[in-house]
Design an enzyme around this catalytic site. Structure first.
Site, PDB file in Angstrom:
ATOM      1  N   LYS A 190       0.788  -1.154   0.020  1.00 12.51           N
ATOM      2  CA  LYS A 190       0.114  -0.146  -0.078  1.00 12.51           C
ATOM      3  C   LYS A 190       0.859   1.196  -0.056  1.00 12.51           C
ATOM      4  O   LYS A 190       1.952   1.156   0.175  1.00 12.51           O
ATOM      5  CB  LYS A 190      -0.949  -0.102   1.339  1.00 12.51           C
ATOM      6  CG  LYS A 190      -1.865  -1.315   1.176  1.00 12.51           C
ATOM      7  CD  LYS A 190      -2.967  -1.429   2.207  1.00 12.51           C
ATOM      8  CE  LYS A 190      -3.916  -2.492   2.414  1.00 12.51           C
ATOM      9  NZ  LYS A 190      -4.798  -2.475   3.351  1.00 12.51           N
ATOM     10  N   TYR A 215     -12.274  -2.819  -3.427  1.00  8.32           N
ATOM     11  CA  TYR A 215     -12.632  -2.841  -2.282  1.00  8.32           C
ATOM     12  C   TYR A 215     -14.627  -2.796  -2.138  1.00  8.32           C
ATOM     13  O   TYR A 215     -15.027  -2.223  -1.178  1.00  8.32           O
ATOM     14  CB  TYR A 215     -12.267  -1.747  -1.506  1.00  8.32           C
ATOM     15  CG  TYR A 215     -10.963  -2.020  -0.755  1.00  8.32           C
ATOM     16  CD1 TYR A 215     -10.694  -3.131  -0.175  1.00  8.32           C
ATOM     17  CD2 TYR A 215      -9.939  -1.224  -1.223  1.00  8.32           C
ATOM     18  CE1 TYR A 215      -9.447  -3.511   0.368  1.00  8.32           C
ATOM     19  CE2 TYR A 215      -8.603  -1.401  -0.540  1.00  8.32           C
ATOM     20  CZ  TYR A 215      -8.429  -2.500  -0.073  1.00  8.32           C
ATOM     21  OH  TYR A 215      -7.243  -2.743   0.824  1.00  8.32           O
ATOM     22  N   ASN A 227      -2.043  -0.013   7.218  1.00  2.99           N
ATOM     23  CA  ASN A 227      -1.417  -1.311   7.475  1.00  2.99           C
ATOM     24  C   ASN A 227      -0.538  -2.078   6.680  1.00  2.99           C
ATOM     25  O   ASN A 227      -0.414  -3.230   6.336  1.00  2.99           O
ATOM     26  CB  ASN A 227      -2.493  -2.233   8.015  1.00  2.99           C
ATOM     27  CG  ASN A 227      -3.551  -2.722   6.862  1.00  2.99           C
ATOM     28  OD1 ASN A 227      -3.568  -1.923   5.816  1.00  2.99           O
ATOM     29  ND2 ASN A 227      -4.407  -3.369   7.244  1.00  2.99           N
ATOM     30  N   HIS A 231      -1.813  -5.603   1.229  1.00  3.29           N
ATOM     31  CA  HIS A 231      -3.046  -6.403   1.107  1.00  3.29           C
ATOM     32  C   HIS A 231      -2.614  -7.552   0.608  1.00  3.29           C
ATOM     33  O   HIS A 231      -1.686  -7.694  -0.198  1.00  3.29           O
ATOM     34  CB  HIS A 231      -3.735  -5.508   0.187  1.00  3.29           C
ATOM     35  CG  HIS A 231      -4.788  -6.406  -0.646  1.00  3.29           C
ATOM     36  ND1 HIS A 231      -6.026  -6.277  -0.049  1.00  3.29           N
ATOM     37  CD2 HIS A 231      -5.095  -7.340  -1.654  1.00  3.29           C
ATOM     38  CE1 HIS A 231      -6.871  -7.212  -0.820  1.00  3.29           C
ATOM     39  NE2 HIS A 231      -6.205  -7.619  -1.694  1.00  3.29           N
ATOM     40  N   GLU A 274      -9.325 -10.273  -8.139  1.00  2.90           N
ATOM     41  CA  GLU A 274      -8.519  -9.054  -7.910  1.00  2.90           C
ATOM     42  C   GLU A 274      -7.232  -9.020  -8.925  1.00  2.90           C
ATOM     43  O   GLU A 274      -6.603  -8.163  -9.488  1.00  2.90           O
ATOM     44  CB  GLU A 274      -7.733  -9.356  -6.549  1.00  2.90           C
ATOM     45  CG  GLU A 274      -8.821  -8.652  -5.356  1.00  2.90           C
ATOM     46  CD  GLU A 274      -8.441  -9.201  -4.119  1.00  2.90           C
ATOM     47  OE1 GLU A 274      -7.334  -9.490  -3.894  1.00  2.90           O
ATOM     48  OE2 GLU A 274      -9.272  -8.908  -3.161  1.00  2.90           O
TER      49      GLU A 274
HETATM   50  P1  GDP Z   1      -7.783  -7.257   5.119  1.00  5.46           P
HETATM   51  O1  GDP Z   1      -8.437  -8.455   4.191  1.00  5.46           O
HETATM   52  O2  GDP Z   1      -6.955  -7.663   6.108  1.00  5.46           O
HETATM   53  O3  GDP Z   1      -6.808  -6.032   4.344  1.00  5.46           O
HETATM   54  O4  GDP Z   1      -8.911  -6.475   5.742  1.00  5.46           O
HETATM   55  P2  GDP Z   1     -10.464  -5.943   5.203  1.00  5.46           P
HETATM   56  O5  GDP Z   1     -10.854  -6.484   3.880  1.00  5.46           O
HETATM   57  O6  GDP Z   1     -11.453  -6.191   6.245  1.00  5.46           O
HETATM   58  O7  GDP Z   1     -10.232  -4.447   5.052  1.00  5.46           O
HETATM   59  C1  GDP Z   1      -9.636  -3.826   4.119  1.00  5.46           C
HETATM   60  C2  GDP Z   1      -8.673  -2.711   4.556  1.00  5.46           C
HETATM   61  O8  GDP Z   1      -9.331  -1.636   4.974  1.00  5.46           O
HETATM   62  C3  GDP Z   1      -7.668  -3.127   5.693  1.00  5.46           C
HETATM   63  O9  GDP Z   1      -6.595  -3.743   5.234  1.00  5.46           O
HETATM   64  C4  GDP Z   1      -7.542  -1.754   6.181  1.00  5.46           C
HETATM   65  O10 GDP Z   1      -6.563  -1.057   5.651  1.00  5.46           O
HETATM   66  C5  GDP Z   1      -8.775  -1.119   6.172  1.00  5.46           C
HETATM   67  N1  GDP Z   1      -9.764  -0.909   7.298  1.00  5.46           N
HETATM   68  C6  GDP Z   1     -10.306  -2.383   7.725  1.00  5.46           C
HETATM   69  N2  GDP Z   1     -10.698  -1.991   8.904  1.00  5.46           N
HETATM   70  C7  GDP Z   1     -10.651  -0.873   9.174  1.00  5.46           C
HETATM   71  C8  GDP Z   1     -11.168   0.115  10.266  1.00  5.46           C
HETATM   72  O11 GDP Z   1     -11.821  -0.372  11.064  1.00  5.46           O
HETATM   73  N3  GDP Z   1     -10.708   1.265  10.185  1.00  5.46           N
HETATM   74  C9  GDP Z   1      -9.904   1.893   9.102  1.00  5.46           C
HETATM   75  N4  GDP Z   1      -9.664   3.246   9.111  1.00  5.46           N
HETATM   76  N5  GDP Z   1      -9.560   1.035   8.137  1.00  5.46           N
HETATM   77  C10 GDP Z   1      -9.907  -0.137   8.135  1.00  5.46           C
HETATM   78 MG    MG Z   2      -9.773  -8.024   2.527  1.00  2.00          MG
END
Ligand code: GDP
Ligand code: MG
Length: 159
Positions: A20, A60, A123, A126, A137
């Site tokens: 990222k 997303y 974080n 991805h 993707e």
């Molecule tokens: P991943 O698959 O582990 O990346 O997690 P998800 O698919 O649930 O979410 C996608 C991305 O959205 C995450 O990697 C974070 O960058 C962001 N994200 C997820 N949950 C949160 C949250 O509660 N707050 C914020 N600011 N970003 C979030």
């Molecule tokens: Mg995800």
């Protein structure tokens, strides 16, 4: 377009990984590529791109109703990302383990998020969450000519 949809099993399984914008800024590209290479996975695609809002909204799509969605899109478009495709046995599940949990605070040391970041909103990496997501993707971010077939000289020492 779907790419090689019948060949995505066993040692030919593929996943989509993206460093990222914060990961690129923090010079973590080399370290992340190093971890996947040393693990034994095969690199089949890699590029540096400034992601458009359109591609990020599609990427997303499943999170579109989340309260952090707009922040997520602006974070992901705040600078270039390094997108890659890695191939190998159980690569989708294993890559997720190598990444750690979504929230870096819950990620164990030794994982990428556990070692290199502190906040869920920054974080650094991805990784696809399933083989189906990986297919979606990869075909969203890569054209068929950007995925390379090559014979790895070390494969006989990995499999
Ligand atoms: P991943 O698959 O582990 O990346 O997690 P998800 O698919 O649930 O979410 C996608 C991305 O959205 C995450 O990697 C974070 O960058 C962001 N994200 C997820 N949950 C949160 C949250 O509660 N707050 C914020 N600011 N970003 C979030
Ligand atoms: Mg995800």
């Amino acid at each position: 377009a779907k790419i090689d949809e019948f060949a995505w099993t066993g040692v030919n399984e593929r996943t989509f990984v993206a460093v990222k914008p914060d990961g690129v800024q923090r010079k973590l590209v080399g370290e992340i590529v190093r971890r996947f290479e040393k693990k034994g996975f095969k690199l089949v695609g890699l590029k540096l791109v400034q992601a458009s809002e359109d591609i990020l909204r599609e990427h997303y799509w499943d999170l579109r109703t989340k309260p952090f969605y707009n922040r997520l899109i602006s974070y992901m478009s705040s600078g270039p990302v390094v997108v890659m495709v890695w191939q190998g046995l159980e690569v989708v599940k294993t890559a997720r383990k190598m990444l750690g949990e979504t929230n870096p605070a819950e990620s164990l040391p030794g994982t990428i998020r556990g070692d290199y970041c502190v906040e869920v909103g920054k974080n650094v990496i991805h990784g696809s969450d399933s083989v189906e997501s990986a297919q979606r993707e990869i075909s969203l971010w890569f054209g068929p000519n950007e995925l390379h077939r090559w014979r790895s000289s070390s494969s006989q020492w990995i499999y």
